[in-house]
Design an enzyme around this catalytic site. Sequence first.
Site, mmCIF file in Angstrom:
data_model
loop_
_atom_site.group_PDB
_atom_site.id
_atom_site.type_symbol
_atom_site.label_atom_id
_atom_site.label_comp_id
_atom_site.label_asym_id
_atom_site.label_seq_id
_atom_site.Cartn_x
_atom_site.Cartn_y
_atom_site.Cartn_z
ATOM 1 N N ASP A 198 0.801 -1.218 -0.222
ATOM 2 C CA ASP A 198 0.207 0.220 -0.064
ATOM 3 C C ASP A 198 0.813 1.279 0.018
ATOM 4 O OD1 ASP A 198 -2.293 1.924 0.747
ATOM 5 O OD2 ASP A 198 -3.418 0.307 1.089
ATOM 6 N N HIS A 290 -3.265 2.611 -4.821
ATOM 7 C CA HIS A 290 -2.405 2.563 -3.105
ATOM 8 C C HIS A 290 -1.195 1.744 -3.770
ATOM 9 C CE1 HIS A 290 -5.620 2.807 -0.771
ATOM 10 N NE2 HIS A 290 -6.839 2.815 -1.159
ATOM 11 N N GLU A 344 -10.265 3.357 -5.526
ATOM 12 C CA GLU A 344 -9.586 4.261 -4.904
ATOM 13 C C GLU A 344 -8.403 4.565 -5.581
ATOM 14 O OE1 GLU A 344 -11.083 4.503 -0.500
ATOM 15 O OE2 GLU A 344 -9.073 3.425 -0.570
ATOM 16 N N TRP A 476 -8.628 -3.329 8.967
ATOM 17 C CA TRP A 476 -7.366 -2.385 8.651
ATOM 18 C C TRP A 476 -7.002 -1.960 9.180
ATOM 19 C CZ3 TRP A 476 -6.746 -2.782 3.500
ATOM 20 C CH2 TRP A 476 -7.989 -2.838 2.648
#
Length: 539
Positions: A198, A290, A344, A476
């Site tokens: 990430d 990400h 995203e 998360w």
Amino acid sequence: MKKRIALCVSCLLLCLCSAMAAVNIIPKPMSVEEKEGEFVFTKGFTIGYSDASLQPAATYLQEVLENETGFRFKTKLGKGKVQLSLVLPDENDESYELVCDKKGVLITAHSYRGIINGIATLRQLMPIECRQNFCLFGGFHEFYWGIPSVTIKDAPNFHWRGLMLDPVRHFFSVEETKRLLDQMALYKLNKFHWHLSDNEGFRMEVKAYPELTGDSMAWRRFNSHDRQCLDRAAKENNPAMLIPWKFIKEVEGFGELYGGYYTQDEIRDVIQYAAVRGIDVIPEIDMPGHNGSACWCYRWLSCTQDGREPLCLGRNSTIEFAEKVYDEVFQLFPYEYVSIGGDEVNRRRWSECSECKKRIESEGLKDVSELQAWFTKKMEKYFNAHGKRILGWDEILEGGLSKTATVHWWRGDHPDVTQKSTAMGNEVVLCPFTFLYFDYAQDDNTLRHIYDGDIVPVDLTAEQLKLIKGMQANIWCERIPTEARMQWMVFPRALALAEKAWTPRKDQNWDDFFPRLQAHLKRLDAMGIQYRPLQTKRP
Ligand SMILES: [Zn+2]
């Protein structure tokens, strides 16, 4: 001497209690038939297995029983007091039957996974007092424990019952990861989705790009999440929110940095540990968004070469990077599913990039959504050519998707995603944040909200329902810096998830679940799991 007699008497009382204890299995099995009597559990018996392929399962059970009781057990190919028996092999059949009577325990199944599911049930039939007695009175082996006589027939409703862990935002060691896997196995959760890259770091060693896990990439300066955790640790006097020292190191030229990564040997070790427990490890290397840590490491991956994500899809060198990274993922992970993430993505960057614009033109694409879809489809072909199937977060639907991709529905505020994906013929794994984001704050009603919720959308046709592979919860870890905090966020919610995924909806009943759950909280206590109590004022 008097003291010793008193201890033995108290042991005996505990034994009687345990022998009379109710059968409390989570997730609720298909059928449970309780009978008179019990299998008396003494030291030194043999765990037999009918087929050489079951040897790892027998050794796993041996370890579990030895840890629980302090006794020593043997395993052998052949007959034993506890018997694991494979019949009519079918590796897709996860059902099992467990028969316990005074002579012993017999677990029969059609697959290794079925045997593992039976072992999970046996672990839950073990008196909780085993572990407690062992701790308190280890050395006295005069007492015994009983497993109630029972016949259990069982099979899961869904084949995908998972947890996703994010060791990027905060890192977890191999040992901590293994403990979570073992807890998953106890509740028949069989998919471990490992989010390995990430913006905040790259956690998987990639031999072709060693700098990805170098000192300045897998480690970082404290960020805003770390500071929020530390603030809470101080405010609440809560050590579970402290950043562990073991993940901080001094790096020349940078000072103290936080992080870590898994070597390929460590990844193989985790995969092996999970496989013994019937758990598939599903890796995720998130692309094209990400991916800030990779873009920062290799600036040419990013549109303006400034180290900001997403990957520049106009450049062929980026595509080559993606293929080489996934090559190593394919070699390491033996399972069919690999996640590309795909969530995203800041696609605006592509609309401002001359190379991305060129790609849109040369491929005849309409817009930047189609550019992401072009990348996903290209990668999917690459995955398929290596015998893998592609998974991604539900944004991969945008701009079009091939039928063979599997979608993780996470945007609970987009309730039509599952309807749309399954109408297009795509399989779906349910993980809507409205129910299954275990990093979200919880209150005293959260557990019931999950248990009673319609996680499977109610408006699907029978054909569409067949495309629902199952469900998973996501952990998360922006604000989960330690294993203790993770346990607080995950348990007992994971028990509700386990039952939602295993037991058919019609057999899910809160009033039936709740007393079993209370019995299990004692088991979690005995295992030292720092779960969130059912009633609490603590945030
Ligand atoms: Zn670009």
